[in-house]
Design a protein around this motif. Structure first.
Motif, PDB file in Angstrom:
ATOM      1  N   GLY A  95     -36.600  17.034 -56.246  1.00  0.00           N
ATOM      2  CA  GLY A  95     -36.342  17.880 -55.094  1.00  0.00           C
ATOM      3  C   GLY A  95     -36.057  17.050 -53.862  1.00  0.00           C
ATOM      4  O   GLY A  95     -36.602  15.941 -53.706  1.00  0.00           O
ATOM      5  N   ARG A  96     -35.192  17.556 -52.994  1.00  0.00           N
ATOM      6  CA  ARG A  96     -34.851  16.841 -51.765  1.00  0.00           C
ATOM      7  C   ARG A  96     -34.762  17.812 -50.597  1.00  0.00           C
ATOM      8  O   ARG A  96     -34.359  18.969 -50.768  1.00  0.00           O
ATOM      9  N   ILE A  97     -35.117  17.334 -49.422  1.00  0.00           N
ATOM     10  CA  ILE A  97     -34.916  18.057 -48.169  1.00  0.00           C
ATOM     11  C   ILE A  97     -34.152  17.141 -47.234  1.00  0.00           C
ATOM     12  O   ILE A  97     -34.601  16.019 -46.947  1.00  0.00           O
ATOM     13  N   ASN A  98     -32.989  17.602 -46.788  1.00  0.00           N
ATOM     14  CA  ASN A  98     -32.125  16.791 -45.924  1.00  0.00           C
ATOM     15  C   ASN A  98     -31.908  15.394 -46.505  1.00  0.00           C
ATOM     16  O   ASN A  98     -32.020  14.375 -45.808  1.00  0.00           O
ATOM     17  N   LYS A  99     -31.659  15.361 -47.823  1.00  0.00           N
ATOM     18  CA  LYS A  99     -31.344  14.150 -48.603  1.00  0.00           C
ATOM     19  C   LYS A  99     -32.549  13.251 -48.859  1.00  0.00           C
ATOM     20  O   LYS A  99     -32.406  12.223 -49.544  1.00  0.00           O
ATOM     21  N   SER A 100     -33.724  13.590 -48.332  1.00  0.00           N
ATOM     22  CA  SER A 100     -34.926  12.785 -48.587  1.00  0.00           C
ATOM     23  C   SER A 100     -35.640  13.323 -49.825  1.00  0.00           C
ATOM     24  O   SER A 100     -35.954  14.518 -49.897  1.00  0.00           O
ATOM     25  N   THR A 101     -35.907  12.448 -50.790  1.00  0.00           N
ATOM     26  CA  THR A 101     -36.547  12.863 -52.043  1.00  0.00           C
ATOM     27  C   THR A 101     -38.012  13.192 -51.805  1.00  0.00           C
ATOM     28  O   THR A 101     -38.734  12.438 -51.133  1.00  0.00           O
ATOM     29  N   LEU A 102     -38.458  14.292 -52.362  1.00  0.00           N
ATOM     30  CA  LEU A 102     -39.851  14.731 -52.221  1.00  0.00           C
ATOM     31  C   LEU A 102     -40.734  14.056 -53.270  1.00  0.00           C
ATOM     32  O   LEU A 102     -40.276  13.732 -54.369  1.00  0.00           O
ATOM     33  N   PRO A 103     -42.015  13.847 -52.958  1.00  0.00           N
ATOM     34  CA  PRO A 103     -42.923  13.255 -53.948  1.00  0.00           C
ATOM     35  C   PRO A 103     -43.029  14.098 -55.229  1.00  0.00           C
ATOM     36  O   PRO A 103     -43.135  13.557 -56.333  1.00  0.00           O
ATOM     37  N   ARG A 104     -43.017  15.418 -55.063  1.00  0.00           N
ATOM     38  CA  ARG A 104     -43.095  16.340 -56.206  1.00  0.00           C
ATOM     39  C   ARG A 104     -42.042  17.421 -56.011  1.00  0.00           C
ATOM     40  O   ARG A 104     -41.886  17.954 -54.908  1.00  0.00           O
ATOM     41  N   VAL A 105     -41.359  17.774 -57.091  1.00  0.00           N
ATOM     42  CA  VAL A 105     -40.324  18.798 -56.968  1.00  0.00           C
ATOM     43  C   VAL A 105     -40.916  20.127 -56.530  1.00  0.00           C
ATOM     44  O   VAL A 105     -40.274  20.901 -55.814  1.00  0.00           O
ATOM     45  N   ARG A 106     -42.165  20.407 -56.923  1.00  0.00           N
ATOM     46  CA  ARG A 106     -42.736  21.705 -56.568  1.00  0.00           C
ATOM     47  C   ARG A 106     -43.032  21.831 -55.070  1.00  0.00           C
ATOM     48  O   ARG A 106     -43.402  22.914 -54.601  1.00  0.00           O
ATOM     49  N   ASP A 107     -42.854  20.745 -54.310  1.00  0.00           N
ATOM     50  CA  ASP A 107     -42.985  20.856 -52.859  1.00  0.00           C
ATOM     51  C   ASP A 107     -41.873  21.711 -52.249  1.00  0.00           C
ATOM     52  O   ASP A 107     -41.950  22.102 -51.085  1.00  0.00           O
ATOM     53  N   LEU A 108     -40.833  21.998 -53.038  1.00  0.00           N
ATOM     54  CA  LEU A 108     -39.770  22.901 -52.581  1.00  0.00           C
ATOM     55  C   LEU A 108     -40.191  24.364 -52.615  1.00  0.00           C
ATOM     56  O   LEU A 108     -39.621  25.198 -51.907  1.00  0.00           O
ATOM     57  N   VAL A 109     -41.162  24.682 -53.467  1.00  0.00           N
ATOM     58  CA  VAL A 109     -41.526  26.077 -53.701  1.00  0.00           C
ATOM     59  C   VAL A 109     -41.966  26.750 -52.404  1.00  0.00           C
ATOM     60  O   VAL A 109     -42.794  26.229 -51.656  1.00  0.00           O
ATOM     61  N   GLY A 110     -41.397  27.917 -52.153  1.00  0.00           N
ATOM     62  CA  GLY A 110     -41.795  28.714 -51.001  1.00  0.00           C
ATOM     63  C   GLY A 110     -41.063  28.396 -49.716  1.00  0.00           C
ATOM     64  O   GLY A 110     -41.215  29.131 -48.733  1.00  0.00           O
ATOM     65  N   LEU A 111     -40.266  27.310 -49.692  1.00  0.00           N
ATOM     66  CA  LEU A 111     -39.504  27.020 -48.481  1.00  0.00           C
ATOM     67  C   LEU A 111     -38.402  28.052 -48.283  1.00  0.00           C
ATOM     68  O   LEU A 111     -38.025  28.379 -47.160  1.00  0.00           O
ATOM     69  N   VAL A 112     -37.859  28.526 -49.398  1.00  0.00           N
ATOM     70  CA  VAL A 112     -36.994  29.707 -49.394  1.00  0.00           C
ATOM     71  C   VAL A 112     -37.749  30.783 -50.150  1.00  0.00           C
ATOM     72  O   VAL A 112     -38.309  30.512 -51.216  1.00  0.00           O
ATOM     73  N   ARG A 113     -37.790  31.981 -49.611  1.00  0.00           N
ATOM     74  CA  ARG A 113     -38.502  33.069 -50.297  1.00  0.00           C
ATOM     75  C   ARG A 113     -37.514  34.157 -50.677  1.00  0.00           C
ATOM     76  O   ARG A 113     -36.737  34.616 -49.846  1.00  0.00           O
ATOM     77  N   THR A 114     -37.541  34.529 -51.938  1.00  0.00           N
ATOM     78  CA  THR A 114     -36.625  35.543 -52.445  1.00  0.00           C
ATOM     79  C   THR A 114     -37.402  36.656 -53.133  1.00  0.00           C
ATOM     80  O   THR A 114     -38.492  36.440 -53.669  1.00  0.00           O
ATOM     81  N   VAL A 115     -36.827  37.836 -53.117  1.00  0.00           N
ATOM     82  CA  VAL A 115     -37.306  38.952 -53.929  1.00  0.00           C
ATOM     83  C   VAL A 115     -36.104  39.465 -54.707  1.00  0.00           C
ATOM     84  O   VAL A 115     -35.078  39.815 -54.107  1.00  0.00           O
ATOM     85  N   VAL A 116     -36.218  39.471 -56.037  1.00  0.00           N
ATOM     86  CA  VAL A 116     -35.096  39.816 -56.902  1.00  0.00           C
ATOM     87  C   VAL A 116     -35.317  41.179 -57.546  1.00  0.00           C
ATOM     88  O   VAL A 116     -36.372  41.437 -58.132  1.00  0.00           O
ATOM     89  N   PHE A 117     -34.301  42.027 -57.440  1.00  0.00           N
ATOM     90  CA  PHE A 117     -34.251  43.283 -58.194  1.00  0.00           C
ATOM     91  C   PHE A 117     -33.223  43.071 -59.311  1.00  0.00           C
ATOM     92  O   PHE A 117     -32.102  42.632 -59.048  1.00  0.00           O
ATOM     93  N   SER A 118     -33.586  43.381 -60.552  1.00  0.00           N
ATOM     94  CA  SER A 118     -32.655  43.185 -61.660  1.00  0.00           C
ATOM     95  C   SER A 118     -32.930  44.219 -62.746  1.00  0.00           C
ATOM     96  O   SER A 118     -33.990  44.855 -62.760  1.00  0.00           O
ATOM     97  N   PRO A 119     -32.000  44.401 -63.692  1.00  0.00           N
ATOM     98  CA  PRO A 119     -32.241  45.349 -64.791  1.00  0.00           C
ATOM     99  C   PRO A 119     -33.486  45.008 -65.591  1.00  0.00           C
ATOM    100  O   PRO A 119     -34.113  45.897 -66.177  1.00  0.00           O
ATOM    101  N   GLU A 120     -33.859  43.722 -65.611  1.00  0.00           N
ATOM    102  CA  GLU A 120     -35.051  43.315 -66.358  1.00  0.00           C
ATOM    103  C   GLU A 120     -36.345  43.818 -65.727  1.00  0.00           C
ATOM    104  O   GLU A 120     -37.416  43.737 -66.345  1.00  0.00           O
ATOM    105  N   ASP A 121     -36.260  44.364 -64.506  1.00  0.00           N
ATOM    106  CA  ASP A 121     -37.468  44.831 -63.827  1.00  0.00           C
ATOM    107  C   ASP A 121     -38.181  45.945 -64.587  1.00  0.00           C
ATOM    108  O   ASP A 121     -39.381  46.160 -64.392  1.00  0.00           O
ATOM    109  N   LEU A 122     -37.466  46.653 -65.426  1.00  0.00           N
ATOM    110  CA  LEU A 122     -38.100  47.728 -66.184  1.00  0.00           C
ATOM    111  C   LEU A 122     -39.210  47.189 -67.084  1.00  0.00           C
ATOM    112  O   LEU A 122     -40.147  47.910 -67.425  1.00  0.00           O
ATOM    113  N   THR A 123     -39.127  45.901 -67.460  1.00  0.00           N
ATOM    114  CA  THR A 123     -40.191  45.311 -68.283  1.00  0.00           C
ATOM    115  C   THR A 123     -41.507  45.205 -67.512  1.00  0.00           C
ATOM    116  O   THR A 123     -42.566  45.085 -68.125  1.00  0.00           O
TER     117      THR A 123
END
Length: 387
Positions: A95-123
């Motif tokens: 993972g990178r932020i502004n071209k700088s490599t992060l110590p752990r890729v999971r440090d990217l998690v939550g920096l962008v937040r999404t909510v997805v609606f999809s046909p699979e939601d019925l499950t």
């Protein structure tokens, strides 16, 4: 918060693609198999480091390529940051932020937040408990990214513990190999109780926070329906103590592991812990004096099931929004699955979000309430269609 630019390299069907985006509504229109969902899937992947379509990363990398890259410029409070994830085949992702490599890729998690609606939601309504656990955990991680580490630790503990259960179960009773496995199992029981209790307590807290949003969202989506009183409750795999403090849940989980050990050894699987829990969904009538509620699974109509699935997603959006910036809303081929009334209701509810990304097979599937930028996706090309 919104994504102003998306670049993909060797992601899914795309060799290379760059798309300029903006706040408001953007629709990607194209026949099935042309790659429109791949675009929004990439943004969602950057949010959670997992796909809403597949369980592993391998299908995300273009056939024959060693790696895929997802890069997005994200605007928040007037400031822009470039987030990037490199998905590697057979190796660790980066993972990178502004071209700088992060110590752990999971440090990217939550920096962008999404909510997805999809046909699979019925499950979420009709599927197995695992689908509902994943829904809870995805939302947990967006609220508190540190919990991505807790979930990863739990998966590691469960894998190791399952191996020990099979080893001990297959060994001759009273043998040195069985005694050694059982002794090691005690250590992993402690690990499971500690990390499992942490996740369980966080899930309980989040369900309590989410419950009123689900009730309000369902009443809005299903207005005019006979049953509009929607509730959610958490069902653990063992009896919880009166106190839901972490240390008390740890002790209760340890006691249940000891009680069920023989069953686990016989079956060679972990029978106790948050990986066995469920989210219970129920519907009732607000004017029913008895307060009777029926499980959605098995009792709700197809339309009620869809309304509940939509309510879960809308509630997630409302909860995240109440705690910070507007999440990016992704509506992936969902309108084709809805009748006209639910289609218009959903469009009306999400139209005011800071950024809404829609995919549709034909232009008519995009409700008029979601007018905005439009792209045509065909033959691996993404072109602006609204001038």
């Amino acid at each position: 918060m919104h994504v102003s630019h998306l670049a993909l390299h060797n992601f899914r069907s795309y060799d290379l693609v760059d798309v300029e985006l903006g706040p408001g509504v953007t629709a990607f229109v194209g026949r099935n198999g042309q790659g429109k969902t791949n675009l929004v899937e990439a943004i969602d992947y950057l949010s959670r480091l997992s796909s809403h379509r597949v369980a592993s990363d391998a299908p995300l990398v273009r056939a024959g390529a060693p790696q895929a890259v997802v890069r997005a410029a994200v605007v928040k409070d007037g400031r822009t940051a470039v987030l990037e994830v490199e998905i590697n085949v057979g190796k660790s992702n980066k993972g990178r932020i502004n071209k700088s490599t992060l110590p752990r890729v999971r440090d990217l998690v939550g920096l962008v937040r999404t909510v997805v609606f999809s046909p699979e939601d019925l499950t979420l309504v009709k599927g197995d408990p695992g689908d509902r656990r994943r829904f809870l955990d995805d939302l947990l991680v967006l609220r508190a990214p540190r919990l991505a580490g807790t979930i990863a630790d739990l998966e590691r503990v469960l894998k190791q513990r399952a191996t020990l259960l099979k080893t001990a179960g297959h060994a001759r009773r009273g043998s040195a190999s069985q005694e050694s496995a059982l002794s090691t199992l005690d250590v992993w029981d402690t690990h499971l109780a500690r990390v499992g209790a942490e996740l369980l307590v966080e899930r309980l807290r989040m369900v309590d926070d989410l419950r009123p949003y689900v009730g309000d969202a369902y009443a809005t989506v299903a207005r005019g329906a006979g049953r509009t009183d929607a509730t959610i409750d958490y069902k653990p795999s063992f009896d919880l103590p009166a106190s839901r403090e972490h240390h008390d849940v740890v002790e209760a989980l340890l006691a249940e592991l000891q009680r069920r050990r023989n069953d686990e050894l016989d079956r060679g699987v972990c029978l106790v812990g948050p990986h066995r829990d469920d989210l219970l969904l129920a519907l009732g009538r607000a004017d029913d004096p008895t307060g009777t509620r029926l499980p959605v699974k098995g009792y709700a109509s197809h339309g009620e099931s869809w309304s509940f699935a939509l309510a879960l997603r809308l509630a997630s959006y409302d909860l995240l929004r109440a705690e910070g910036d507007d999440p990016i809303l992704i509506l992936d081929d969902v309108f084709a699955e809805l009748d006209a009334e639910r289609r218009d209701q959903l469009a009306e509810l999400v139209a005011a979000a800071e950024q809404v990304l829609v995919t549709a097979a034909v232009p008519d599937d995009v409700p008029k309430a979601l007018a905005g930028a439009r792209f045509t996706v065909a033959g691996g090309e993404v072109s602006r269609a609204d001038g």
